[in-house]
Design a protein around this motif. Sequence first.
Motif, short mmCIF file in Angstrom:
data_model
loop_
_atom_site.label_atom_id
_atom_site.label_comp_id
_atom_site.label_asym_id
_atom_site.label_seq_id
_atom_site.Cartn_x
_atom_site.Cartn_y
_atom_site.Cartn_z
N UNK A 138 0.84 -1.21 0.00
CA UNK A 138 0.00 0.00 0.00
C UNK A 138 0.87 1.25 0.00
N UNK A 139 2.00 1.19 0.71
CA UNK A 139 2.92 2.34 0.75
C UNK A 139 3.63 2.49 -0.59
N UNK A 140 4.06 1.38 -1.17
CA UNK A 140 4.69 1.42 -2.49
C UNK A 140 3.75 2.04 -3.51
N UNK A 141 2.47 1.66 -3.46
CA UNK A 141 1.49 2.21 -4.39
C UNK A 141 1.33 3.71 -4.19
N UNK A 142 1.29 4.16 -2.92
CA UNK A 142 1.16 5.59 -2.63
C UNK A 142 2.35 6.37 -3.17
N UNK A 143 3.54 5.73 -3.17
CA UNK A 143 4.76 6.39 -3.65
C UNK A 143 5.07 6.05 -5.10
N UNK A 144 4.06 5.57 -5.81
CA UNK A 144 4.18 5.32 -7.25
C UNK A 144 5.32 4.37 -7.60
N UNK A 145 5.41 3.27 -6.86
CA UNK A 145 6.36 2.21 -7.22
C UNK A 145 7.75 2.36 -6.63
N UNK A 146 7.94 3.29 -5.71
CA UNK A 146 9.25 3.43 -5.06
C UNK A 146 9.62 2.13 -4.34
N UNK A 147 10.83 1.61 -4.57
CA UNK A 147 11.27 0.37 -3.93
C UNK A 147 11.62 0.66 -2.47
N UNK A 148 11.28 -0.30 -1.60
CA UNK A 148 11.52 -0.11 -0.16
C UNK A 148 12.20 -1.34 0.41
N UNK A 149 13.36 -1.16 1.01
CA UNK A 149 14.05 -2.23 1.73
C UNK A 149 13.76 -2.06 3.22
N UNK A 150 13.30 -3.11 3.84
CA UNK A 150 13.03 -3.09 5.28
C UNK A 150 14.07 -3.99 5.95
N UNK A 151 14.87 -3.41 6.85
CA UNK A 151 15.94 -4.18 7.50
C UNK A 151 15.81 -4.04 9.01
#
Length: 371
Positions: free
Chosen positions: A260-273
């Motif tokens: 849902x966050x990726x969609x809000x940011x128009x496909x921005x990749x997110x690494x969660x560590x």
Amino acid sequence: MSSELVEALNVLEKDKGISRDVLVEAIEAALVSAYRRNFNQAQNVRTDLNLATGSIRVFARKDVVEEVFDSRLEISLEDAHKVNPSYDIGDVVEIEVTPKDFGRIAAQTAKQVVTQRVREAERGIIYSEFIDREDDIMTGIVQRKDNRFTYVSLGKVEALLPPSEQAANEHYQPHDRIKVYITKVEKTTKGPQIFVSRTHPGLLKRLFEIEVPEIYDGTVEIRSVAREAGDRSKISVYTDHPDVDPIGACVGPKGSRVQAIVNELNGEKIDIVEWSNDPVEFVANALSPSKVLDVIVDEKDKATTVVVPDYQLSLAIGKRGQNARLAAKLTGWKIDIKSESDAREAGIYPRSESLSVEEDNSFDDTNEEIE
């Protein structure tokens, strides 16, 4: 002056929270200026607004003196006694000088003052509301754009979204609904100015707080955020609850929360560590999705040398150095990445106490990349 003014003052006091006494004082001050301007008078005057009847009167104020030098400001003791025998030298005499057609001017002036004060009060209310929302997130609607800003409606006010705060992969059209991060609220003569951002790391943090209940209630903490807006971001998360997986909580069932966050940011990749107070472990986690063989720490310079398999060197560095750059921002440590063969040639790998992910595959299991 119509008694409707009195009713209007009462309504404003009730609905807008503007004190009636403050409005009356402002109207009386404005009427003095209007009297001097319209009747070319320079004497010292005061106005009196009768709230019971809505009538307005103007009084000239003159000092009682022995010898009159300026009849506009002074009155002789003899003339003062004609008004009231009790007057003495140094007293102030008030003589009514209300012009016949002053009612029309008074009504117009009062309307202007009330309108101005209402506008100022509304601006104050908006400022008070939004100054408390600095560093917060709101949903707005794109209204228009020009060479300087994209204007986003936040309900009561239009916020300013500068080009420098817009992600390169986003193109806004009128009526688009977008979430924005409030970076600054300024009080100006034209009302409050709200500046918002789509690139600020705080936007990513607030989006996770909205989507992940464990972050909102404090079970999981976001310890740091590194972002290159529109392309890729990294966040580090931590929990001291042994039964909670901080990364799994952020990803959500089948990746629904982070998606849902990726969609809000128009496909921005997110690494969660996963965050760690051990720099060896934290730096290794931050370089996800690359495998790390060893992390050599220089505490004095807050720098690390990271050894990765030869075939993963480009992955660890990332396109145009992005992965390494974001990992350094995320951890706060300088990161120098070396391939395994280069590290062996330099004699810094292997070490007897080195951390080997080939022996401990926990990094592969815990680090997540969401595209």
